[in-house]
Enzyme design. Structure first.
Site, PDB file in Angstrom:
ATOM      1  N   GLY A   1     -56.135 -66.592  13.757  1.00  0.00           N
ATOM      2  CA  GLY A   1     -55.863 -65.872  12.564  1.00  0.00           C
ATOM      3  C   GLY A   1     -54.431 -66.186  12.021  1.00  0.00           C
TER       4      GLY A   1
ATOM      5  N   ARG B   1     -49.521 -60.711   8.076  1.00  0.00           N
ATOM      6  CA  ARG B   1     -48.631 -59.432   8.110  1.00  0.00           C
ATOM      7  C   ARG B   1     -47.172 -59.803   8.892  1.00  0.00           C
ATOM      8  NH1 ARG B   1     -53.644 -55.635   9.891  1.00  0.00           N
ATOM      9  NH2 ARG B   1     -54.634 -57.679  10.443  1.00  0.00           N
TER      10      ARG B   1
ATOM     11  N   ASN C   1     -12.181 -82.246  30.260  1.00  0.00           N
ATOM     12  CA  ASN C   1     -13.071 -83.029  30.940  1.00  0.00           C
ATOM     13  C   ASN C   1     -13.484 -84.133  29.741  1.00  0.00           C
ATOM     14  OD1 ASN C   1     -14.216 -80.901  29.362  1.00  0.00           O
ATOM     15  ND2 ASN C   1     -16.009 -81.032  30.081  1.00  0.00           N
TER      16      ASN C   1
HETATM   17  C1  UD1 Z   1     -59.929 -56.298  14.589  1.00  0.00           C
HETATM   18  C2  UD1 Z   1     -60.991 -55.516  14.514  1.00  0.00           C
HETATM   19  C3  UD1 Z   1     -60.974 -53.983  14.515  1.00  0.00           C
HETATM   20  C4  UD1 Z   1     -60.147 -53.486  15.664  1.00  0.00           C
HETATM   21  C5  UD1 Z   1     -58.718 -54.399  15.962  1.00  0.00           C
HETATM   22  C6  UD1 Z   1     -58.136 -54.243  17.113  1.00  0.00           C
HETATM   23  C7  UD1 Z   1     -62.597 -57.080  13.484  1.00  0.00           C
HETATM   24  C8  UD1 Z   1     -62.997 -57.337  12.071  1.00  0.00           C
HETATM   25  N1  UD1 Z   1     -61.949 -55.908  13.201  1.00  0.00           N
HETATM   26  O1  UD1 Z   1     -58.922 -55.915  13.532  1.00  0.00           O
HETATM   27  O2  UD1 Z   1     -62.036 -53.409  14.548  1.00  0.00           O
HETATM   28  O3  UD1 Z   1     -59.660 -52.130  15.593  1.00  0.00           O
HETATM   29  O4  UD1 Z   1     -59.183 -55.729  15.823  1.00  0.00           O
HETATM   30  O5  UD1 Z   1     -56.925 -54.763  17.325  1.00  0.00           O
HETATM   31  O6  UD1 Z   1     -62.759 -57.768  14.058  1.00  0.00           O
HETATM   32  N2  UD1 Z   1     -58.928 -64.017  14.269  1.00  0.00           N
HETATM   33  C9  UD1 Z   1     -59.555 -65.340  14.229  1.00  0.00           C
HETATM   34  N3  UD1 Z   1     -60.116 -65.917  13.164  1.00  0.00           N
HETATM   35  C10 UD1 Z   1     -60.295 -64.920  12.073  1.00  0.00           C
HETATM   36  C11 UD1 Z   1     -59.963 -63.941  11.916  1.00  0.00           C
HETATM   37  C12 UD1 Z   1     -59.108 -63.321  13.100  1.00  0.00           C
HETATM   38  O7  UD1 Z   1     -59.360 -65.929  15.422  1.00  0.00           O
HETATM   39  O8  UD1 Z   1     -60.737 -65.583  11.240  1.00  0.00           O
HETATM   40  C13 UD1 Z   1     -58.377 -63.650  15.375  1.00  0.00           C
HETATM   41  C14 UD1 Z   1     -56.641 -63.138  15.196  1.00  0.00           C
HETATM   42  O9  UD1 Z   1     -55.945 -64.253  15.459  1.00  0.00           O
HETATM   43  C15 UD1 Z   1     -56.440 -61.866  16.184  1.00  0.00           C
HETATM   44  C16 UD1 Z   1     -57.994 -61.524  16.312  1.00  0.00           C
HETATM   45  O10 UD1 Z   1     -59.060 -62.320  15.830  1.00  0.00           O
HETATM   46  O11 UD1 Z   1     -56.027 -62.375  17.399  1.00  0.00           O
HETATM   47  C17 UD1 Z   1     -58.245 -59.984  15.483  1.00  0.00           C
HETATM   48  O12 UD1 Z   1     -57.889 -60.405  14.167  1.00  0.00           O
HETATM   49  P1  UD1 Z   1     -57.141 -59.446  13.183  1.00  0.00           P
HETATM   50  O13 UD1 Z   1     -56.976 -60.109  11.759  1.00  0.00           O
HETATM   51  O14 UD1 Z   1     -55.736 -58.994  13.994  1.00  0.00           O
HETATM   52  O15 UD1 Z   1     -58.050 -58.004  13.260  1.00  0.00           O
HETATM   53  P2  UD1 Z   1     -57.644 -56.766  12.947  1.00  0.00           P
HETATM   54  O16 UD1 Z   1     -57.443 -56.365  11.455  1.00  0.00           O
HETATM   55  O17 UD1 Z   1     -56.545 -56.234  13.894  1.00  0.00           O
HETATM   56 CA    CA Z   2     -54.890 -57.328  15.209  1.00  0.00          CA
END
Ligand code: UD1
Ligand code: CA
Length: 474
Positions: free
Chosen positions: A14, A18, A390
């Protein structure tokens, strides 16, 4: 141990939008380690057969960083960041094998190995196709909500952005940690769609798909919701960093370390501290610092990659890559730079800066001194305001000082120079030639008193009046 775990997938592609940062979210630090390193450290003891991290944002730096943590970790690139479901699918495509997969996010660094192990045990006991680690949060805003069916199993996970107002009332959240039977997951993952508020392929949607296939999904509630907090912005980063600080301090206190003010004491996860050490407020022990028994550190002290011997004291000081020997005294207001070695019972006092130098057993540098590129023997004393000169403007040179030497106050030791055992230097000297053992080095102009000068040149001054009163003559 979790010998049956076939695969672990860590989602870390990701963009971390934010965070509003130039570097990938997972490279931000918590207690001296990156977020991803902390997650991988929790996963490592599970001894899964395969470990894959999905990378994307800041890919080259993240891949390089992961390769330094372990060469056994596989990375898969997600070029287009179109959701957690798409990310998980990329990792699955690179793997063939049956069994259980643990999927978790690279942005939840407070999860412990123990919790992951208990989650796996519960999942195995219940024997369902999938399990979701859930948590009850005082404020569930931003997380996916867990919707249970009549049997108490999970029917669906709904993202905050797609949730109705009544669904938003649910305080049981998806922590983003899942266990799946690989076969059951493979059957549904390619069916994910992106018809949702974020136009992304949500991994969370595999839950309702498995459900529709007749599969069963357990909800396993975490005992400690703080472990499952995710980092999406800098405020959540600070929150997690503070929780980690409390957790680390708590453990040290249980191990016999006195921490006067745990809220202002910042100890990195790799730091080692022996019992009966006392740490005063506003102190940071960073990197790979090691502190020996009964040492006293702080207040307001920062030690980075330092080794502190037993019963040493370090007060109001800053030290990096230095060794402070047993019973040595440092501070207040001392700056120890890379390569400083203070032997047993030596002292570096107020406004003293030392770099790349060894100070022998029992030697003292009590005040206002710069020591660079020097070797000082045993039980020598360096007078106040001495400078080890030095640097000649182009190169650095060494100074050698023997045992039982007395350097007079305000001596300039112009390197390269050697002061023999038991030698002295006169206060205020500029020493640019070696001083043999037992000699007194004097390197200053001889004093001349010009009698009556004030009475002649400052006739009506208050000084002249005072001098006359004392009997001075023109
Ligand atoms: C996600 C969950 C949510 C949960 C929360 C917990 C989904 C759709 N939602 O939301 O239900 O409550 O985590 O913390 O899964 N990532 C990728 N590729 C992408 C998008 C994200 O590798 O295309 C990775 C991000 O780097 C991150 C993780 O997946 O480490 C979670 O992604 P993030 O966008 O943070 O999801 P949340 O909105 O936190
Ligand atoms: Ca997250």
């Amino acid at each position: 141990m979790m010998s049956k775990l076939e695969l672990v997938i860590v989602l870390a592609a990701g963009d971390g939008t934010r965070m509003k940062s130039n570097k990938a979210k997972v490279l931000h630090e918590i207690a001296g380690q990156t977020i991803i390193q902390t997650v991988l450290a929790a996963v490592e003891p599970l001894s899964a057969k395969n470990l894959t991290v999905v990378v994307g944002a800041d890919k080259d730096v993240v891949v390089e960083h992961i390769s330094k943590i372990s060469t056994k970790i596989k990375t898969v690139e997600q070029v287009k960041r179109n959701g957690t479901g798409a990310a998980a699918q990329l990792a699955l495509d690179e793997h063939n094998g049956d069994g259980t997969v643990l999927i978790l996010a690279g942005d939840t660094p407070l999860l412990t190995t123990q919790t992951l192990q208990e989650f796996f045990t519960a999942h195995t006991e219940q024997g369902h196709d999938a399990s979701v680690l859930t948590a009850l949060l005082p404020d569930p805003t931003g997380y996916g909500r867990v919707i249970r069916n009549d049997q108490g199993l999970i029917a669906q996970i709904i993202e905050e952005k797609d949730a109705s107002s009544s669904q938003k009332e649910i305080d049981e959240i998806n922590t983003g940690v899942y266990l799946f039977d690989l076969k059951a997951l493979r059957q549904v993952i390619s069916k994910l769609e992106s018809r949702n508020a974020q136009k992304e392929f949500y991994l969370t949607d595999v839950i309702s798909l498995i459900n529709k296939n007749g599969g069963l999904i357990s909800a396993i509630v975490s005992n400690d919701y703080t472990e499952t907090l995710g980092i999406n912005d800098r405020s959540q980063l600070a929150e997690c960093v503070a929780i980690m600080r409390d957790r680390i301090n708590h453990q040290h206190m249980l191990d016999g370390v006195t921490i006067i003010d745990p809220t202002t004491t910042w100890i990195d996860s790799q730091v080692k501290i022996s019992a009966d050490v006392v740490i005063h407020p506003s102190t940071a022990l960073s990197g790979k610092t090691i502190v020996g028994a009964k040492a006293i550190i702080g207040p307001r002290t920062t030690l980075i990659d330092c080794e502190v011997g037993s019963e040493a004291t370090v007060v109001e000081s800053f030290a990096i890559k230095s060794k402070i020997g047993p019973s040595a005294q440092v501070g207040p207001y001392t700056y120890l730079r890379k390569g400083t070695v203070l032997d047993n019972e030596s002292k570096a006092g107020a406004f003293v800066e030392i770099k790349n130098s060894t100070v022998g057993k029992g030697s003292k540098i009590p005040h206002l001194t710069y020591v660079g590129d020097a070797q000082i023997g045993q039980e020598s004393n360096i007078g106040a305001a001495t400078v080890f000169v030095n640097y000649d403007g182009e190169n650095k040179h060494q100074t050698k000082i023997g045992d039982q030497v007395r350097i007079g106050s305000d001596t300039m030791l112009v390197a390269p120079v050697t002061i023999g055992d038991g030698a002295y230097t006169a206060a205020g000297s500029v020493i640019n030639e070696d001083v043999p053992a037992g000699a007194l080095g004097v390197g200053r102009a001889k004093q001349v008193n010009i009698l009556g000068w004030v009475l002649r040149k400052r006739k009506d001054s208050k000084s002249a009046t005072a001098a006359k009163k004392a009997g001075a003559k023109e």
